[in-house]
Design a protein around this motif. Structure first.
Motif, PDB file in Angstrom:
ATOM      1  N   THR A  31      17.178  10.053  13.608  1.00  9.40           N
ATOM      2  CA  THR A  31      16.903   9.258  12.171  1.00  9.40           C
ATOM      3  C   THR A  31      16.592  10.085  11.173  1.00  9.40           C
ATOM      4  O   THR A  31      15.632  11.128  11.360  1.00  9.40           O
ATOM      5  CB  THR A  31      16.033   7.894  12.503  1.00  9.40           C
ATOM      6  OG1 THR A  31      16.514   7.036  11.286  1.00  9.40           O
ATOM      7  CG2 THR A  31      14.805   8.399  12.325  1.00  9.40           C
ATOM      8  N   ALA A  41      13.421  -4.757   3.591  1.00 14.17           N
ATOM      9  CA  ALA A  41      13.988  -6.343   3.499  1.00 14.17           C
ATOM     10  C   ALA A  41      13.306  -7.262   3.608  1.00 14.17           C
ATOM     11  O   ALA A  41      11.944  -7.045   3.959  1.00 14.17           O
ATOM     12  CB  ALA A  41      15.026  -6.337   4.886  1.00 14.17           C
ATOM     13  N   GLY A 193      24.842   4.702   4.901  1.00 22.09           N
ATOM     14  CA  GLY A 193      25.029   5.897   5.470  1.00 22.09           C
ATOM     15  C   GLY A 193      26.334   6.423   6.095  1.00 22.09           C
ATOM     16  O   GLY A 193      26.610   7.495   6.220  1.00 22.09           O
ATOM     17  N   THR A 312      23.789  -8.756   4.811  1.00 24.87           N
ATOM     18  CA  THR A 312      22.709  -9.733   4.378  1.00 24.87           C
ATOM     19  C   THR A 312      21.722 -10.088   5.398  1.00 24.87           C
ATOM     20  O   THR A 312      20.714 -10.822   5.125  1.00 24.87           O
ATOM     21  CB  THR A 312      23.041 -10.837   3.551  1.00 24.87           C
ATOM     22  OG1 THR A 312      23.817 -11.632   3.941  1.00 24.87           O
ATOM     23  CG2 THR A 312      23.829 -10.114   2.117  1.00 24.87           C
TER      24      THR A 312
HETATM   25  C1  LIG Z   1      16.674  -5.847  -0.831  1.00 28.29           C
HETATM   26  C2  LIG Z   1      16.987  -6.325   0.351  1.00 28.29           C
HETATM   27  C3  LIG Z   1      16.705  -7.420   1.071  1.00 28.29           C
HETATM   28  C4  LIG Z   1      17.249  -7.998   2.338  1.00 28.29           C
HETATM   29  N1  LIG Z   1      16.802  -9.077   2.836  1.00 28.29           N
HETATM   30  C5  LIG Z   1      17.051  -9.275   4.219  1.00 28.29           C
HETATM   31  C6  LIG Z   1      16.570 -10.694   4.657  1.00 28.29           C
HETATM   32  O1  LIG Z   1      15.887 -11.290   4.101  1.00 28.29           O
HETATM   33  N2  LIG Z   1      16.949 -10.848   5.937  1.00 28.29           N
HETATM   34  C7  LIG Z   1      17.881 -10.277   6.775  1.00 28.29           C
HETATM   35  O2  LIG Z   1      18.336 -10.422   7.865  1.00 28.29           O
HETATM   36  N3  LIG Z   1      18.409  -9.027   6.034  1.00 28.29           N
HETATM   37  C8  LIG Z   1      17.929  -8.609   4.660  1.00 28.29           C
HETATM   38  N4  LIG Z   1      18.428  -7.574   4.257  1.00 28.29           N
HETATM   39  C9  LIG Z   1      19.524  -6.817   5.003  1.00 28.29           C
HETATM   40  C10 LIG Z   1      19.104  -6.044   6.028  1.00 28.29           C
HETATM   41  O3  LIG Z   1      17.926  -5.223   5.550  1.00 28.29           O
HETATM   42  C11 LIG Z   1      20.203  -5.161   6.698  1.00 28.29           C
HETATM   43  O4  LIG Z   1      21.126  -5.863   7.235  1.00 28.29           O
HETATM   44  C12 LIG Z   1      19.755  -4.235   7.828  1.00 28.29           C
HETATM   45  O5  LIG Z   1      18.440  -3.408   7.512  1.00 28.29           O
HETATM   46  C13 LIG Z   1      20.760  -3.113   8.099  1.00 28.29           C
HETATM   47  O6  LIG Z   1      20.218  -2.283   9.133  1.00 28.29           O
HETATM   48  P1  LIG Z   1      20.952  -1.039   9.650  1.00 28.29           P
HETATM   49  O7  LIG Z   1      20.339  -0.597  10.781  1.00 28.29           O
HETATM   50  O8  LIG Z   1      22.310  -1.398   9.878  1.00 28.29           O
HETATM   51  O9  LIG Z   1      20.774  -0.032   8.260  1.00 28.29           O
HETATM   52  P2  LIG Z   1      19.450   0.718   7.747  1.00 28.29           P
HETATM   53  O10 LIG Z   1      18.327  -0.093   7.772  1.00 28.29           O
HETATM   54  O11 LIG Z   1      20.131   1.313   6.275  1.00 28.29           O
HETATM   55  O12 LIG Z   1      19.151   1.822   8.784  1.00 28.29           O
HETATM   56  C14 LIG Z   1      20.243   2.913   8.840  1.00 28.29           C
HETATM   57  C15 LIG Z   1      19.374   4.317   9.448  1.00 28.29           C
HETATM   58  O13 LIG Z   1      20.251   5.164   9.701  1.00 28.29           O
HETATM   59  C16 LIG Z   1      19.735   6.163   9.402  1.00 28.29           C
HETATM   60  N5  LIG Z   1      20.639   7.271   9.026  1.00 28.29           N
HETATM   61  C17 LIG Z   1      21.900   7.452   8.058  1.00 28.29           C
HETATM   62  N6  LIG Z   1      22.323   8.402   8.123  1.00 28.29           N
HETATM   63  C18 LIG Z   1      21.672   9.357   8.736  1.00 28.29           C
HETATM   64  C19 LIG Z   1      22.170  10.760   9.384  1.00 28.29           C
HETATM   65  N7  LIG Z   1      23.247  11.300   9.097  1.00 28.29           N
HETATM   66  N8  LIG Z   1      20.990  11.313  10.182  1.00 28.29           N
HETATM   67  C20 LIG Z   1      20.072  10.412  10.684  1.00 28.29           C
HETATM   68  N9  LIG Z   1      19.786   9.135  10.410  1.00 28.29           N
HETATM   69  C21 LIG Z   1      20.613   8.545   9.651  1.00 28.29           C
HETATM   70  C22 LIG Z   1      18.851   5.811   7.975  1.00 28.29           C
HETATM   71  O14 LIG Z   1      18.185   6.622   7.404  1.00 28.29           O
HETATM   72  C23 LIG Z   1      18.117   4.896   8.530  1.00 28.29           C
HETATM   73  O15 LIG Z   1      16.925   5.088   9.089  1.00 28.29           O
HETATM   74  C24 LIG Z   1      18.079  -6.984   3.109  1.00 28.29           C
HETATM   75  C25 LIG Z   1      18.673  -5.976   2.410  1.00 28.29           C
HETATM   76  C26 LIG Z   1      18.004  -5.301   1.108  1.00 28.29           C
HETATM   77  C27 LIG Z   1      18.381  -4.114   0.603  1.00 28.29           C
END
Ligand SMILES: Cc1cc2nc3c(=O)[nH]c(=O)nc-3n(C[C@H](O)[C@H](O)[C@H](O)COP(=O)(O)OP(=O)(O)OC[C@H]3O[C@@H](n4cnc5c(N)ncnc54)[C@H](O)[C@@H]3O)c2cc1C
Length: 352
Positions: A31, A41, A193, A312
């Motif tokens: 990560t 979030a 990403g 979301t």
């Molecule tokens: C303002 C805001 C409010 C929100 N509120 C809510 C809410 O109230 N309730 C809810 O359920 N959801 C909410 N969400 C949505 C929720 O945050 C997302 O659905 C969720 O966090 C997505 O998770 P993820 O693991 O897919 O992505 P991310 O959390 O973006 O994680 C991806 C990870 O991969 C890593 N990564 C990417 N590329 C690489 C690479 N090449 N090498 C190493 N690491 C890498 C990143 O750095 C990160 O650590 C909200 C989002 C935002 C922006």
């Protein structure tokens, strides 16, 4: 040989890592800090889409799974992430009250919408039309969850803080190798990403930027989450999380003056007391055009998988989607067509 390399430690990566560990698999997570959706979030979970008065897709199943999942995870790292707090919808008119009652009559929504209106007075909010209460709601402290779970993995040497280099991946029929590490499978969970990932960057991950504040409001006395065009979530010590905006054009994680202005206006529609902004965050939600997650296996490489598109609703979707992908890889359990990335890859090849 380990079982899984996992790229990403947001809600998607963590959910998959934990599902794999629970099933006695060996993992290594990579990560970096390039995306921060899970760290900033709101963390709310709510089985009802209040804007359209419809049930969230597979809400019951997801709520059931996530409750057990976050409880187990909290016990494992000796912390607490899941806070069961009511979400109250503030009404601005009699018409809104009537719409609420009409919605609570729908069989799918009846278990989640209380039919008793709430006329409690919260200091700092004027609400002559009262509130409707959504049931089975709350929030997960996602920042704490990411930080504590990553520490847990680090202490067991299961996490590396480095940017994953896609060019260093090699594959044969039996395994995937990456800089000297051999694994049976690799799961990509990079949130927005994903666009840098040559294996999956043709999938339609649009991304929706969101901004939110932490505010201090000593005269706001609130022990529930209030939701209208934005939510206000009490954190204790006069602090509240307020969000969020939706921006479909800007794809950066930087807070903006437009976002600030919009949030300020929205807060003032709800609360009538003074407040100061303590923090201003922004991140990009990994949203997909058809509002369903991106789960499955690369059409050309059977050991390369994806867990993304949580959009979301990462809190509710993460555990359920991780389980679906894990069961698919390990046991051949079919993925729901609505989440399987084949819905896009087949279309490209002209299959129905
Ligand atoms: C303002 C805001 C409010 C929100 N509120 C809510 C809410 O109230 N309730 C809810 O359920 N959801 C909410 N969400 C949505 C929720 O945050 C997302 O659905 C969720 O966090 C997505 O998770 P993820 O693991 O897919 O992505 P991310 O959390 O973006 O994680 C991806 C990870 O991969 C890593 N990564 C990417 N590329 C690489 C690479 N090449 N090498 C190493 N690491 C890498 C990143 O750095 C990160 O650590 C909200 C989002 C935002 C922006």
């Amino acid at each position: 040989m380990i079982d899984y390399i996992i790229v990403g430690s947001g809600l998607a990566g963590i959910s998959f890592a934990e599902e794999a560990l629970l099933n006695n698999k060996t993992i290594l997570v990579f990560t970096d800090d390039s995306q921060n959706s899970s760290k900033i979030a709101g963390g709310l979970y709510n089985p009802v889409i209040l804007k359209r008065f419809s049930e969230v897709w597979q809400a019951r199943e997801q709520l059931e799974l996530m409750t057990i999942f976050y409880a187990n995870l909290a016990a494992k790292v000796e912390s607490k992430f899941d806070f069961k707090v009511p979400i109250l919808r503030k009404f601005f008119s009699i018409e809104e009250q009537n719409n609420w009652f009409a919605a609570s009559d729908k069989p799918a929504l009846a278990p989640f919408l209380s039919t008793s209106l709430i006329f409690k007075t919260f200091e700092g909010i004027d609400s002559p039309f009262g509130y409707g209460e959504v049931l089975q709601t709350g929030y997960v402290d996602t920042a704490l969850l990411v930080s504590e779970y990553c520490n847990y993995l680090l202490s067991r040497q299961l996490l590396r803080h480095e940017t994953f280099d896609y060019n260093a991946v090699n594959m044969d029929d039996e395994s995937v190798s990456y800089n000297g590490i051999q694994a049976r499978h690799i799961v990509f969970a990079e949130g927005f990403g994903l666009h840098a990932n040559p294996f999956f960057n043709d999938l339609p991950l649009d991304g929706t930027k969101g901004e939110l504040f932490i505010i201090r409001a000593p005269h706001l006395k609130l022990d529930v989450i209030v939701n209208t065009s934005v939510f206000i979530l009490p954190l204790g010590n006069d602090l509240f999380k307020v969000g969020a905006t939706y921006n479909w054009k800007d794809k950066t994680c930087l807070p903006t003056s437009e976002g600030k202005e919009e949030l300020m206006d929205r807060i003032k529609e709800i609360i009538s007391c003074d407040f100061e902004i303590i923090e201003h965050y922004a991140g990009v939600r990994p949203t997909v055009r058809d509002r369903r997650p991106l789960v499955g296996t690369h059409e050309g490489y059977k050991r390369v998988h994806i867990l993304n598109g949580l959009g979301t609703r990462g809190v509710m979707l993460g555990p359920a989607m991780a389980k679906a992908l894990f069961d698919n890889i390990e046991n051949g359990t079919l993925l729901d067509k609505e989440i399987d990335i084949k819905r896009f890859t087949n279309k490209r090849k002209g299959k129905s």
